[in-house]
Enzyme design. Structure first.
Site, PDB file in Angstrom:
ATOM      1  N   ASP A  16       0.832  -1.189   0.000  1.00 51.76           N
ATOM      2  CA  ASP A  16       0.000   0.000   0.000  1.00 51.76           C
ATOM      3  C   ASP A  16       0.881   1.258   0.000  1.00 51.76           C
ATOM      4  O   ASP A  16       2.105   1.148  -0.107  1.00 51.76           O
ATOM      5  CB  ASP A  16      -0.949  -0.051   1.204  1.00 51.76           C
ATOM      6  CG  ASP A  16      -0.213  -0.038   2.542  1.00 51.76           C
ATOM      7  OD1 ASP A  16       0.946   0.418   2.618  1.00 51.76           O
ATOM      8  OD2 ASP A  16      -0.802  -0.483   3.535  1.00 51.76           O
ATOM      9  N   TRP A  46     -12.311 -29.231  -3.966  1.00 53.41           N
ATOM     10  CA  TRP A  46     -13.684 -29.088  -3.456  1.00 53.41           C
ATOM     11  C   TRP A  46     -14.731 -29.396  -4.501  1.00 53.41           C
ATOM     12  O   TRP A  46     -15.832 -29.836  -4.162  1.00 53.41           O
ATOM     13  CB  TRP A  46     -13.905 -27.687  -2.864  1.00 53.41           C
ATOM     14  CG  TRP A  46     -12.912 -27.277  -1.824  1.00 53.41           C
ATOM     15  CD1 TRP A  46     -12.249 -26.076  -1.751  1.00 53.41           C
ATOM     16  CD2 TRP A  46     -12.450 -28.030  -0.679  1.00 53.41           C
ATOM     17  NE1 TRP A  46     -11.411 -26.056  -0.659  1.00 53.41           N
ATOM     18  CE2 TRP A  46     -11.508 -27.235   0.010  1.00 53.41           C
ATOM     19  CE3 TRP A  46     -12.730 -29.307  -0.184  1.00 53.41           C
ATOM     20  CZ2 TRP A  46     -10.855 -27.662   1.164  1.00 53.41           C
ATOM     21  CZ3 TRP A  46     -12.071 -29.746   0.965  1.00 53.41           C
ATOM     22  CH2 TRP A  46     -11.163 -28.922   1.632  1.00 53.41           C
ATOM     23  N   THR A  58     -14.135 -25.164   2.986  1.00 59.52           N
ATOM     24  CA  THR A  58     -13.946 -25.044   4.433  1.00 59.52           C
ATOM     25  C   THR A  58     -14.012 -23.576   4.853  1.00 59.52           C
ATOM     26  O   THR A  58     -13.011 -22.977   5.229  1.00 59.52           O
ATOM     27  CB  THR A  58     -12.573 -25.614   4.854  1.00 59.52           C
ATOM     28  OG1 THR A  58     -11.550 -24.946   4.107  1.00 59.52           O
ATOM     29  CG2 THR A  58     -12.484 -27.100   4.608  1.00 59.52           C
ATOM     30  N   PRO A  59     -15.216 -22.983   4.782  1.00 58.77           N
ATOM     31  CA  PRO A  59     -15.310 -21.561   5.132  1.00 58.77           C
ATOM     32  C   PRO A  59     -14.915 -21.290   6.577  1.00 58.77           C
ATOM     33  O   PRO A  59     -14.997 -22.145   7.448  1.00 58.77           O
ATOM     34  CB  PRO A  59     -16.784 -21.221   4.882  1.00 58.77           C
ATOM     35  CG  PRO A  59     -17.484 -22.520   4.765  1.00 58.77           C
ATOM     36  CD  PRO A  59     -16.486 -23.549   4.348  1.00 58.77           C
ATOM     37  N   LYS A  89     -17.570 -30.481  14.842  1.00 54.58           N
ATOM     38  CA  LYS A  89     -18.038 -29.922  13.572  1.00 54.58           C
ATOM     39  C   LYS A  89     -17.157 -28.779  13.079  1.00 54.58           C
ATOM     40  O   LYS A  89     -17.588 -27.949  12.266  1.00 54.58           O
ATOM     41  CB  LYS A  89     -19.476 -29.419  13.725  1.00 54.58           C
ATOM     42  CG  LYS A  89     -20.513 -30.528  13.775  1.00 54.58           C
ATOM     43  CD  LYS A  89     -21.911 -29.940  13.654  1.00 54.58           C
ATOM     44  CE  LYS A  89     -22.887 -30.957  13.106  1.00 54.58           C
ATOM     45  NZ  LYS A  89     -24.206 -30.347  12.821  1.00 54.58           N
TER      46      LYS A  89
END
Lengths: 146, 146, 146, 146
Positions: A16, A46, A58-59, A89
């Site tokens: 930046d 996926w 795999t969010p 989970k």
């Protein structure tokens, strides 16, 4: 515990106006390192697991990152990725981003940032194109990654 | 406590093959919301504060985010930003990303994700083009933001 | 000829170490402006047209851009988008990116960059998850956009 | 004529809901390939040339790209970069993006996209932080690149 290493060169456009890596780019690379870990462990892409296990990816559900040193273009980063914890989970994936082209005070590579992510194995909810739900961690995948 | 709201439309290209926002994009928007907060409070742009106060920006040292619901293209997000805590050489900036085009179960806008960031006011270290150091929080800026 | 205007604020992180917009970001915004044009004309989102017409989007086949002036953070850009030409299986979409917060020598807004894109209405090829093919321009969509 | 090759793996997050590379990402990679070419030829980083030659980088003034085949995550791309033409105050840099993990009909790697860019060696204009001007192509740099 398996560890995968993902290499990433820092480019001019990743920085930046302060001339340092713009931080959202670290998350781009960590997401690539996350998937790279599964690929290295032998988990299929996926779009294949979507057909076989209903898993679309795999969010993230939670991420916590600490930024230790700055990096800039010309640096080569190595992201060390492992699974720190398996839950019913979800799982905790740990990433340590090191600068490969430098040595810190202790003689090892510089730690640039580190990040603990909580991720799930996600399936689509029926009838809702963008809604997802967490599946129990598949045994087959867990075995490949341990 | 001042709060600024930054609006962001989710675009097709912000979404990944799972058709939901690719999470690093949330950090792009949150970084914009962070600066937007200071602009709304009357703090000058960083290229001005570099000349007047030696401040080149407010880089992250720590961020913790929770992802609650997915978003997809067509959604309009509103990021509610405030300063949750002032410390000697850092501050905690809080961001809540709401979906403006929807209502949750309680009748309010859906919470998509939330994020607590620890940031510093950074100056350059002498003689090192990309190394930075934390300055004490400037009183003048703090007053504008409270 | 219909024209749609898409507004985009330039953020700190959109700029590179030279303090000007890093040019790939213009293409991010132009892609959003491209889709915005169709939305403004009443064309449904691509996940709907995928079901109804088999159209998954309007990928680029050719783009030609001229960069006239630089932009930096704080600037507000307006992208003026129209269809310059309809062809059998493609169309030319024209984008002019103006700086809304400034006036050029002639008293109008500054032209920052302009871009002519050739795009197609794309469908998936059977059995290949990422291969696409061009469909004839659908009459119904063309009518909405003229 | 010198040629440099820049390798880039396509990641999940580089792809859009149509599961193919979102095209602005090609420009991110081409910009990295552009700088990589100069680095490979022995040209110092821009923060050094800013001090020595006043050159802050090589911004684009014109780009023309053709998209031939789609790419998706898992693909490895190789960008072949060379200077197609030197002009007084600009140069044409040519990029051919090939898929390294595949073979086309002719037995060579698939051509994914190609791009001709007109770039300048830019210096800052006095007193204007974000305005730039084109310098004559420096002989020393041209010799390194031929």
């Amino acid at each position: 515990m398996k560890e995968a290493i993902y290499s990433q060169k820092v480019e001019f456009g990743d920085c930046d106006p302060a001339r340092i890596v713009w931080f959202p780019n670290f998350f781009r690379w960590i997401d690539a390192a996350s998937r790279h870990f599964f690929v290295e462990c032998g988990v299929p892409p996926w779009h294949e697991t979507e057909r076989t296990l209903g898993i679309i990816g795999t969010p993230l559900v939670d991420t916590h990152a600490k930024f230790v040193k700055t990096a800039s273009y010309g640096d080569v980063l190595q992201i060390h990725t492992s699974i720190a914890e398996w839950r019913g989970k979800s799982f905790v994936q740990r990433h340590r981003v090191m600068r490969a082209n430098s040595e810190g005070a202790a003689g090892g590579a510089d730690l640039i940032m580190e990040c603990d992510e909580v991720r799930i194995f996600a399936a689509r909810r029926d009838g809702e194109p963008t809604a997802i739900r967490a599946l129990p961690v598949p045994e087959a995948i867990r075995k490949l990654c341990e």
